[in-house]
Write a protein that holds these residues in place. Structure first.
Motif, PDB file in Angstrom:
ATOM      1  N   LYS A   9       5.674 -11.448  16.993  1.00  0.00           N
ATOM      2  CA  LYS A   9       6.082 -12.651  16.249  1.00  0.00           C
ATOM      3  C   LYS A   9       6.968 -13.514  17.145  1.00  0.00           C
ATOM      4  N   ILE A  10       6.870 -14.811  16.939  1.00  0.00           N
ATOM      5  CA  ILE A  10       7.609 -15.737  17.812  1.00  0.00           C
ATOM      6  C   ILE A  10       8.964 -16.128  17.214  1.00  0.00           C
ATOM      7  N   ILE A  11      10.001 -16.028  18.055  1.00  0.00           N
ATOM      8  CA  ILE A  11      11.352 -16.479  17.676  1.00  0.00           C
ATOM      9  C   ILE A  11      11.737 -17.588  18.634  1.00  0.00           C
ATOM     10  N   LEU A  12      12.324 -18.646  18.111  1.00  0.00           N
ATOM     11  CA  LEU A  12      12.731 -19.738  18.999  1.00  0.00           C
ATOM     12  C   LEU A  12      14.179 -20.131  18.716  1.00  0.00           C
ATOM     13  N   SER A  13      14.928 -20.384  19.781  1.00  0.00           N
ATOM     14  CA  SER A  13      16.295 -20.858  19.595  1.00  0.00           C
ATOM     15  C   SER A  13      16.768 -21.633  20.820  1.00  0.00           C
ATOM     16  N   GLY A  14      17.740 -22.500  20.609  1.00  0.00           N
ATOM     17  CA  GLY A  14      18.253 -23.297  21.726  1.00  0.00           C
ATOM     18  C   GLY A  14      19.769 -23.323  21.741  1.00  0.00           C
ATOM     19  N   ILE A  15      20.302 -23.743  22.867  1.00  0.00           N
ATOM     20  CA  ILE A  15      21.763 -23.881  22.986  1.00  0.00           C
ATOM     21  C   ILE A  15      22.048 -25.127  23.806  1.00  0.00           C
ATOM     22  N   GLN A  16      23.044 -25.891  23.384  1.00  0.00           N
ATOM     23  CA  GLN A  16      23.341 -27.151  24.090  1.00  0.00           C
ATOM     24  C   GLN A  16      24.181 -26.906  25.339  1.00  0.00           C
ATOM     25  N   PRO A  17      23.899 -27.651  26.408  1.00  0.00           N
ATOM     26  CA  PRO A  17      24.709 -27.484  27.632  1.00  0.00           C
ATOM     27  C   PRO A  17      25.989 -28.330  27.559  1.00  0.00           C
ATOM     28  N   THR A  18      26.797 -28.076  26.503  1.00  0.00           N
ATOM     29  CA  THR A  18      27.991 -28.895  26.315  1.00  0.00           C
ATOM     30  C   THR A  18      29.244 -28.210  26.841  1.00  0.00           C
ATOM     31  N   GLY A  19      29.062 -27.171  27.633  1.00  0.00           N
ATOM     32  CA  GLY A  19      30.214 -26.485  28.212  1.00  0.00           C
ATOM     33  C   GLY A  19      29.839 -25.031  28.420  1.00  0.00           C
ATOM     34  N   VAL A  20      30.781 -24.302  29.039  1.00  0.00           N
ATOM     35  CA  VAL A  20      30.529 -22.868  29.239  1.00  0.00           C
ATOM     36  C   VAL A  20      30.478 -22.217  27.853  1.00  0.00           C
ATOM     37  N   PHE A  21      29.553 -21.307  27.624  1.00  0.00           N
ATOM     38  CA  PHE A  21      29.431 -20.680  26.309  1.00  0.00           C
ATOM     39  C   PHE A  21      30.749 -20.003  25.933  1.00  0.00           C
ATOM     40  N   THR A  22      31.037 -20.054  24.653  1.00  0.00           N
ATOM     41  CA  THR A  22      32.240 -19.381  24.168  1.00  0.00           C
ATOM     42  C   THR A  22      31.877 -17.978  23.681  1.00  0.00           C
ATOM     43  N   LEU A  23      32.917 -17.239  23.364  1.00  0.00           N
ATOM     44  CA  LEU A  23      32.703 -15.921  22.762  1.00  0.00           C
ATOM     45  C   LEU A  23      31.932 -16.084  21.450  1.00  0.00           C
ATOM     46  N   GLY A  24      32.110 -17.240  20.773  1.00  0.00           N
ATOM     47  CA  GLY A  24      31.360 -17.526  19.534  1.00  0.00           C
ATOM     48  C   GLY A  24      29.879 -17.658  19.812  1.00  0.00           C
ATOM     49  N   ASN A  25      29.518 -18.448  20.818  1.00  0.00           N
ATOM     50  CA  ASN A  25      28.103 -18.587  21.188  1.00  0.00           C
ATOM     51  C   ASN A  25      27.523 -17.220  21.552  1.00  0.00           C
ATOM     52  N   TYR A  26      28.346 -16.436  22.241  1.00  0.00           N
ATOM     53  CA  TYR A  26      27.866 -15.139  22.730  1.00  0.00           C
ATOM     54  C   TYR A  26      27.661 -14.152  21.570  1.00  0.00           C
ATOM     55  N   LEU A  27      28.709 -13.944  20.764  1.00  0.00           N
ATOM     56  CA  LEU A  27      28.585 -12.951  19.684  1.00  0.00           C
ATOM     57  C   LEU A  27      27.727 -13.454  18.528  1.00  0.00           C
ATOM     58  N   GLY A  28      27.731 -14.771  18.325  1.00  0.00           N
ATOM     59  CA  GLY A  28      26.971 -15.324  17.202  1.00  0.00           C
ATOM     60  C   GLY A  28      25.517 -15.594  17.538  1.00  0.00           C
ATOM     61  N   ALA A  29      25.206 -15.726  18.819  1.00  0.00           N
ATOM     62  CA  ALA A  29      23.838 -16.100  19.162  1.00  0.00           C
ATOM     63  C   ALA A  29      23.295 -15.310  20.357  1.00  0.00           C
ATOM     64  N   VAL A  30      23.776 -15.606  21.552  1.00  0.00           N
ATOM     65  CA  VAL A  30      23.092 -15.157  22.776  1.00  0.00           C
ATOM     66  C   VAL A  30      23.003 -13.634  22.925  1.00  0.00           C
ATOM     67  N   LYS A  31      24.024 -12.920  22.473  1.00  0.00           N
ATOM     68  CA  LYS A  31      23.959 -11.452  22.573  1.00  0.00           C
ATOM     69  C   LYS A  31      22.785 -10.936  21.718  1.00  0.00           C
ATOM     70  N   ASN A  32      22.612 -11.553  20.548  1.00  0.00           N
ATOM     71  CA  ASN A  32      21.481 -11.156  19.695  1.00  0.00           C
ATOM     72  C   ASN A  32      20.153 -11.560  20.322  1.00  0.00           C
ATOM     73  N   TRP A  33      20.140 -12.703  20.982  1.00  0.00           N
ATOM     74  CA  TRP A  33      18.892 -13.161  21.614  1.00  0.00           C
ATOM     75  C   TRP A  33      18.423 -12.099  22.611  1.00  0.00           C
ATOM     76  N   GLN A  34      19.399 -11.554  23.336  1.00  0.00           N
ATOM     77  CA  GLN A  34      19.065 -10.555  24.347  1.00  0.00           C
ATOM     78  C   GLN A  34      18.451  -9.328  23.668  1.00  0.00           C
ATOM     79  N   GLN A  35      19.028  -8.940  22.524  1.00  0.00           N
ATOM     80  CA  GLN A  35      18.519  -7.740  21.835  1.00  0.00           C
ATOM     81  C   GLN A  35      17.154  -7.990  21.194  1.00  0.00           C
ATOM     82  N   MET A  36      16.875  -9.227  20.818  1.00  0.00           N
ATOM     83  CA  MET A  36      15.603  -9.526  20.125  1.00  0.00           C
ATOM     84  C   MET A  36      14.401  -9.514  21.064  1.00  0.00           C
TER      85      MET A  36
END
Ligand code: AQP
Length: 336
Positions: A9-36
């Motif tokens: 199944k296809i999952i899609l997500s994006g992140i804006q290049p508006t600065g270095v990712f925060t711990l929020g971006n990491y724990l709320g999104a990117v860490k899960n992206w890695q696991q998915m």
């Protein structure tokens, strides 16, 4: 990408290049992206077109786009398993965004809370892009016939909008788009500002003590947690009204995997100082490999550009199929 990956199944997500990712971006999104990546066919992109809705120095935007791409890789997104690309490198997004903008109603766009929030935050630059970005976002998702879109509490409105537009388009022009569903990660954490724990932690926050950048050095991370706003009580317990402590407990739980009750027991009889130090150390440890990998990746710009080009090529190929279908459906003339 292997054949097995393609059947998932296809999952899609994006992140804006508006600065270095925060711990929020990491724990709320990117860490899960890695696991998915193991269970889904994942498409991740740097949403640089979306970032144009806010004024950023062009040199900085360019630099931050490269950094954001490297950060995704450093956080474990693997180009062998997932498709990673920069949105503006794939021209189908802008065109699909326009087609869908012409199917979006003024009234529904006016009701988007992010438009209201960002207009209030940047009253000097309430541009048309800020207003129509949900149409662009709908295009980002529908172009890839995504099955799921990971959504945080603040994004359900965007997904609903995308589903509404897709339903309308399919109804008027005939079946074209798959309706995406929301994906709610089991471990998704909403991380709040360390200085104002009722607001979410954001990359663009101008107060450096309010955010943890995922590239912050260990001593900086520990210092920022020491300064985090808490309350005048002594108890490490998750309770309404204890926003600062609740936030630190959420972070500690997300990083260590410990439950909130276990955290309360661990710090029973100890002061906030000990708790803050433990959170700082756990976070610094969690981010250490990301920091190290990022430094290594940024040392080889040619390789990053090669991966960017590779991603753009595949994304263009996949998304062009849907765009061509949509072009035909709306009656744009296509030469043989
Ligand atoms: N504080 C947060 N807690 C949990 N998840 C968060 N996300 C952002 N902040 C938090 C999630 O990160 C993903 C990418 O977000 P984005 O960069 O596309 O936009 P955003 O949500 O506007 O993120 P920022 O950091 O607040 O950026 P700026 O400051 O530019 O507006 C999304 O999945 C988001 O939910």
């Amino acid at each position: 990408m292997s054949e097995a990956q393609e059947k998932k199944k296809i999952i899609l997500s994006g992140i804006q290049p508006t600065g270095v990712f925060t711990l929020g971006n990491y724990l709320g999104a990117v860490k899960n992206w890695q696991q998915m990546q193991e269970d889904y066919q994942c498409y991740y992109f740097i949403a640089d077109l979306h970032s144009l809705t806010v004024h950023i120095d062009p040199k900085l935007r360019k630099q931050q786009s490269l950094q954001a791409f490297a950060l995704l890789l450093a956080c474990g997104i693997d180009p062998e398993k997932s498709l990673i690309f920069v949105q503006s490198h794939v021209p189908t997004h802008a065109e699909m965004g326009w087609i869908l903008a012409c199917c979006s109603q003024f009234g529904e766009l006016s009701r988007m809370t992010q438009f209201k929030d960002k207009s209030a935050k940047h009253p000097e630059n309430i541009n048309a892009g800020l207003f129509t970005y949900p149409s662009l976002m709908a295009g980002d998702i529908l172009l890839y016939q995504a099955d799921y879109v990971p959504v945080g509490a603040d994004q359900t409105q965007h997904l609903e909008f995308t589903r509404d537009i897709a339903t309308r388009f399919n109804h008027v022009y005939g079946e074209t788009f798959k309706l995406p569903e929301g994906y709610f990660p089991k471990l998704g954490a909403r991380v709040m500002s360390l200085q104002e724990p009722t607001s979410k932690m954001s990359k663009s926050d101008t107060n450096p003590n309010a955010t943890i950048s995922i590239l912050d050095e260990e001593n900086v991370i520990i210092k920022k947690f020491k300064r985090a706003v808490t309350d005048s009580e002594m108890e490490v317990v998750f309770r309404e009204g204890k926003d600062g402590i609740n936030n630190l407990m959420t972070i500690y739980s997300a990083v260590t995997g410990k439950s909130l009750d276990d955290i309360t027991s661990e710090f029973a009889g100890k002061g906030y100082g000990d708790f803050k130090a433990a959170v700082g150390e756990a976070v610094a440890e969690e981010l250490r490999p990301v920091r190290e990998k990022y430094a290594e990746l940024m040392g080889d710009k040619a390789e990053l550009e090669r991966l960017m080009k590779q991603g753009a090529e595949i994304a263009t190929k996949i998304s062009s199929r849907t765009l061509t279908k949509a072009r035909k459906k709306v009656g744009l003339y296509i030469t043989k």
